[in-house]
Design an enzyme around this catalytic site. Structure first.
Site, PDB file in Angstrom:
ATOM      1  N   SER A 140       0.854  -1.191   0.000  1.00 44.56           N
ATOM      2  CA  SER A 140       0.000   0.000   0.000  1.00 44.56           C
ATOM      3  C   SER A 140       0.886   1.235   0.000  1.00 44.56           C
ATOM      4  O   SER A 140       1.990   1.218   0.578  1.00 44.56           O
ATOM      5  CB  SER A 140      -0.898   0.027   1.235  1.00 44.56           C
ATOM      6  OG  SER A 140      -1.556   1.280   1.361  1.00 44.56           O
ATOM      7  N   TYR A 153      -0.915  -0.293  10.569  1.00 44.13           N
ATOM      8  CA  TYR A 153      -1.213  -0.772   9.217  1.00 44.13           C
ATOM      9  C   TYR A 153      -0.110  -0.347   8.253  1.00 44.13           C
ATOM     10  O   TYR A 153       0.400  -1.152   7.469  1.00 44.13           O
ATOM     11  CB  TYR A 153      -2.559  -0.205   8.763  1.00 44.13           C
ATOM     12  CG  TYR A 153      -2.879  -0.466   7.306  1.00 44.13           C
ATOM     13  CD1 TYR A 153      -3.274  -1.730   6.882  1.00 44.13           C
ATOM     14  CD2 TYR A 153      -2.788   0.553   6.351  1.00 44.13           C
ATOM     15  CE1 TYR A 153      -3.577  -1.970   5.541  1.00 44.13           C
ATOM     16  CE2 TYR A 153      -3.084   0.324   5.017  1.00 44.13           C
ATOM     17  CZ  TYR A 153      -3.470  -0.937   4.622  1.00 44.13           C
ATOM     18  OH  TYR A 153      -3.760  -1.181   3.298  1.00 44.13           O
TER      19      TYR A 153
END
Length: 262
Positions: A140, A153
């Site tokens: 990501s 995350y």
């Protein structure tokens, strides 16, 4: 496409994983689909068998469960038909570290980092021995941006990028291709599951467009693919700056600014 390798996709029941399954099926690849939701997997598998005339196996597994993860690892080690691993399974987690529980942090790391690493490690020796194969790790852009405020995350996704780059250096001389895909915001269920209202998020990419772009990078054998990066030179500049820093830190003594005043 009788010679097309089988593709194993994790997190395949919806979102990015399901789109990868569809695209590889359209290319004539047989599939092994892995996720927790067996009913959704079976529905997807039945559709792909009908539409694309490929063989599709379903493996129900929670990759945070060590024994269930081991089943998928064994499949990757032993099924010589599998020539592509798409490490897509992952979760997001809203909130800063002050708002996280220890159990939630452990589960996030287990899914986003530990299981991805173990699956890559399970298949890499076989790929290296055969001199071919591909590992696709879904990261990501959050892994590049601590400013986004998703520290745990983002840290797992920074790990995915680093691991992918390291594996590429290790495995590419042996004929194994490793790709890190770094999506920006993509319209999938991951945000709802994390308790994030997608209506508050702008510029979300359609999942099909994301996977199509990632596959262009795959076909070009890019080590890192960032579908939303319009300025391709930006990544090159970042890598060049990193290499410049590396060239200047292998010293036997501390920099002058860190030495005590006489």
């Amino acid at each position: 496409m009788a010679d097309a390798p089988t593709v194993l996709v994790t997190g395949a029941s919806a979102g990015i994983g399901a789109a990868y399954a569809e695209r590889f099926a359209q290319r004539g690849h047989d599939l092994v689909l892995v996720a927790r939701d067996k009913a959704r997997l079976e529905t997807l598998a039945a559709r792909l068998r009908t539409e694309s005339k490929v063989a599709v196996d379903v493996v129900r597994a929670d990759l945070t469960n060590v024994s269930e993860l081991a089943v998928v690892e064994a499949r990757l080690r032993n099924d010589t038909r599998i020539g592509i691993l798409v490490n897509n399974a992952g979760a997001a987690q809203s909130g800063r570290i002050l708002e996280q529980s220890a159990d939630g942090i452990e589960r996030l790391i287990a899914l986003n980092a530990t299981s991805l690493t173990r699956l890559a490690a399970a298949v890499a020796p076989r790929f290296a021995r055969s001199g071919n194969g591909a590992i696709v790790n879904i990261g990501s852009v959050v892994g590049l941006a601590p400013e986004f405020g998703m520290s745990i995350y983002g840290a797992t996704k920074a790990y995915v990028l680093f691991l992918s780059q390291g594996l590429s250096l290790e495995l590419s001389p042996k004929g194994v291709y490793v790709q890190a895909v770094l999506p920006a915001g993509t319209r999938t269920e991951i945000w709802e599951r994390a308790g994030i209202d997608v209506s508050t998020m702008s510029d979300l990419m359609d999942v099909g467009e994301l996977v199509d772009a990632a596959l262009v990078g795959f076909d070009r054998r890019e080590p890192v693919t960032i579908p939303t990066l319009y300025d391709a030179g930006g990544w090159g500049a970042l890598e060049a700056a990193r290499q410049g820093v590396l060239s200047g830190i292998q010293k036997a003594h501390a920099a002058e600014r860190y030495r005590s005043a006489a």
